[in-house]
Design an enzyme around this catalytic site. Structure first.
Site, PDB file in Angstrom:
ATOM      1  N   SER A   1       6.577   3.811  40.402  1.00 30.54           N
ATOM      2  CA  SER A   1       6.587   2.764  41.425  1.00 30.54           C
ATOM      3  C   SER A   1       5.344   2.888  42.307  1.00 30.54           C
ATOM      4  O   SER A   1       5.078   3.951  42.859  1.00 30.54           O
ATOM      5  CB  SER A   1       7.849   2.864  42.284  1.00 30.54           C
ATOM      6  OG  SER A   1       8.996   2.587  41.509  1.00 30.54           O
TER       7      SER A   1
ATOM      8  N   ARG B   1      11.568   7.805  51.269  1.00 30.25           N
ATOM      9  CA  ARG B   1      10.412   8.263  50.488  1.00 30.25           C
ATOM     10  C   ARG B   1       9.455   9.127  51.300  1.00 30.25           C
ATOM     11  O   ARG B   1       8.238   9.067  51.140  1.00 30.25           O
ATOM     12  CB  ARG B   1       9.663   7.065  49.876  1.00 30.25           C
ATOM     13  CG  ARG B   1      10.501   6.236  48.924  1.00 30.25           C
ATOM     14  CD  ARG B   1      10.937   7.033  47.702  1.00 30.25           C
ATOM     15  NE  ARG B   1      11.781   6.236  46.814  1.00 30.25           N
ATOM     16  CZ  ARG B   1      13.118   6.225  46.862  1.00 30.25           C
ATOM     17  NH1 ARG B   1      13.761   6.989  47.739  1.00 30.25           N
ATOM     18  NH2 ARG B   1      13.818   5.480  46.035  1.00 30.25           N
TER      19      ARG B   1
ATOM     20  N   GLU C   1       3.196   4.005  47.568  1.00 31.98           N
ATOM     21  CA  GLU C   1       4.083   5.125  47.276  1.00 31.98           C
ATOM     22  C   GLU C   1       3.344   6.169  46.450  1.00 31.98           C
ATOM     23  O   GLU C   1       3.538   7.363  46.613  1.00 31.98           O
ATOM     24  CB  GLU C   1       5.331   4.648  46.526  1.00 31.98           C
ATOM     25  CG  GLU C   1       6.334   5.748  46.236  1.00 31.98           C
ATOM     26  CD  GLU C   1       7.649   5.213  45.711  1.00 31.98           C
ATOM     27  OE1 GLU C   1       8.207   5.834  44.791  1.00 31.98           O
ATOM     28  OE2 GLU C   1       8.124   4.169  46.217  1.00 31.98           O
TER      29      GLU C   1
END
EC number: 1.3.1.98
Length: 308
Positions: A227, A178, A297
Site C-alpha cells: 500500500s 500506521r 505509507e
C-alpha cells in the site's frame, strides 16, 4: 556510483564485531521494488548483543538507516549515506508459550500467523495479509482485515542509537494508525504477541480467505511496495486515487496498478525517481479533485540524485 568505503573505519572502531560488514551494497537487490542506489555500508548483526556493541561504538555523526525485508521501502537512486542495518538470521527466533508467541524482528508476518495457527492461537491470522516482517509491523503498527499490531502486542525489545536496550510495553509504543511513537532511532529486535484460544482448522480457513482476497484484489508477485498511501480519515486512499483518474497512470516504467490503485508497480525498468514522481503526481491529482492530501505509507530513504 559508489560512496567512500566506510567499512575499514567501522571495523577499527568495533574490532570484536561478529556480524557482516560490507561496503557499497546494491539496495535494489534487497527491496521489493528492485530499485535504488547502494548502501554506503551495510551491517548485518549476528544477534542483539552484536547490534548493541556496534551502535555503542559507532561515530554519532554517521547516519543510521534500518531496513527490514524491503517490502514497504523505496530507496532513492542516489543510495543511502552512512550505515544501513539489516537484521538477519540472528533475529529469526520463534517460540510459543501458551497463547503467546515470541518472535524475532526478522520473522516474516506470514510465518508469525502460520505459527500461531499451528498452536491453535487465534487473533494473529491478519498477519497473513501483511507483506513484511515483525520489526516493520512494530514500527508502523501494521494491520489488515480490521486488526492491527496494537491489538495483539504484549511487549517488545529494541536498541537505541547509543546501543542501550529498551523493553517497551504495548502502552509505551504510542500506537496510532500506521504509526508507532517510539523514537525512530530505536531498532526493534523482538516482540511478544498474545492471541486467544482458537481452533486450527478455523484459523487456517481464515488465513486462506485472506490469501484469496489478496490475490484477487492486489498485485501480488509483482515489483511493488505494498500500500502506497495511508487511508485518510473517513476515506479509502484507493477510492480517492481512482476518482482522480489515476488508475493505470504511468511515469517512466512505473505504473499505478490497474488491479488496486493504491499500489505502485515497477514494470521492469523503473527508477526510484519514476516511482516517487508517480506517487507525487497521484497526490497532486487527488488533492486537486478532492482536497485531501494523501500521506505516504511507503518509507522513502536515501539521496534523490547520484553524487559524483
Amino acid at each position: 556510483m559508489n560512496f567512500p568505503d566506510l567499512a575499514p573505519a567501522l571495523q577499527k572502531a568495533a574490532p570484536e564485531l561478529r556480524g557482516r560488514l560490507e561496503a557499497n551494497v546494491r539496495m535494489a537487490d534487497l527491496c521489493w521494488f528492485r530499485t535504488g542506489g547502494p548502501a554506503q555500508a551495510l551491517f548485518t548483526p549476528a544477534d542483539e548483543d552484536d547490534l548493541a556493541y556496534f551502535l555503542a561504538r559507532l561515530d554519532p555523526g554517521i547516519a543510521v538507516t534500518t531496513v527490514g525485508v524491503g517490502s514497504n521501502l523505496l530507496v532513492r537512486d542516489g543510495g543511502i549515506k552512512g550505515v544501513v542495518i539489516r537484521l538477519g538470521k540472528g533475529f529469526h527466533n520463534l517460540r510459543v508459550d501458551g497463547l503467546r508467541v515470541e518472535a524475532g524482528a526478522r520473522i516474516l508476518d506470514v510465518k508469525l500467523a502460520t505459527t500461531a495457527a499451528e498452536a491453535n492461537i487465534a487473533g494473529l491470522a491478519f498477519y497473513r495479509g501483511i507483506p513484511g516482517a515483525v520489526g516493520g509491523a512494530l514500527r508502523m503498527n501494521a494491520g489488515a482485515y480490521s486488526a492491527e499490531t496494537k491489538d495483539v502486542l504484549v511487549s517488545c525489545r529494541g536498541i537505541d542509537r547509543s546501543g542501550t536496550l529498551h523493553i517497551f510495553s504495548n502502552a509505551d509504543m504510542g500506537f496510532t494508525y500506521r504509526h508507532s511513537g517510539v523514537p525512530h532511532d530505536v531498532i526493534f529486535t523482538s516482540a511478544l504477541f498474545e492471541g486467544r484460544v482458537g481452533e486450527r482448522a478455523a484459523i487456517e480457513a481464515e488465513m486462506a480467505e485472506i490469501t484469496r482476497s489478496r490475490q484477487e484484489s492486489q498485485p501480488v508477485n509483482t515489483r511493488t511496495g505494498g500500500s502506497t498511501f495511508k487511508n485518510p480519515p473517513d476515506h479509502k486512499a484507493w477510492q480517492l486515487i481512482d476518482a482522480a483518474g489515476c488508475r493505470g497512470l504511468v511515469v517512466g516504467d512505473a505504473q499505478v496498478s490497474e488491479l488496486h490503485c493504491n499500489f505502485l508497480i515497477n514494470r521492469g525498468a523503473a527508477s526510484a525517481a519514476d516511482i516517487e514522481s508517480l506517487g507525487e503526481e497521484v497526490r497532486r491529482r487527488v488533492f486537486e479533485t478532492s482536497g485531501v492530501r494523501l500521506e505516504w505509507e511507503i518509507e522513502r530513504v536515501g539521496e534523490s540524485t547520484h553524487a559524483g
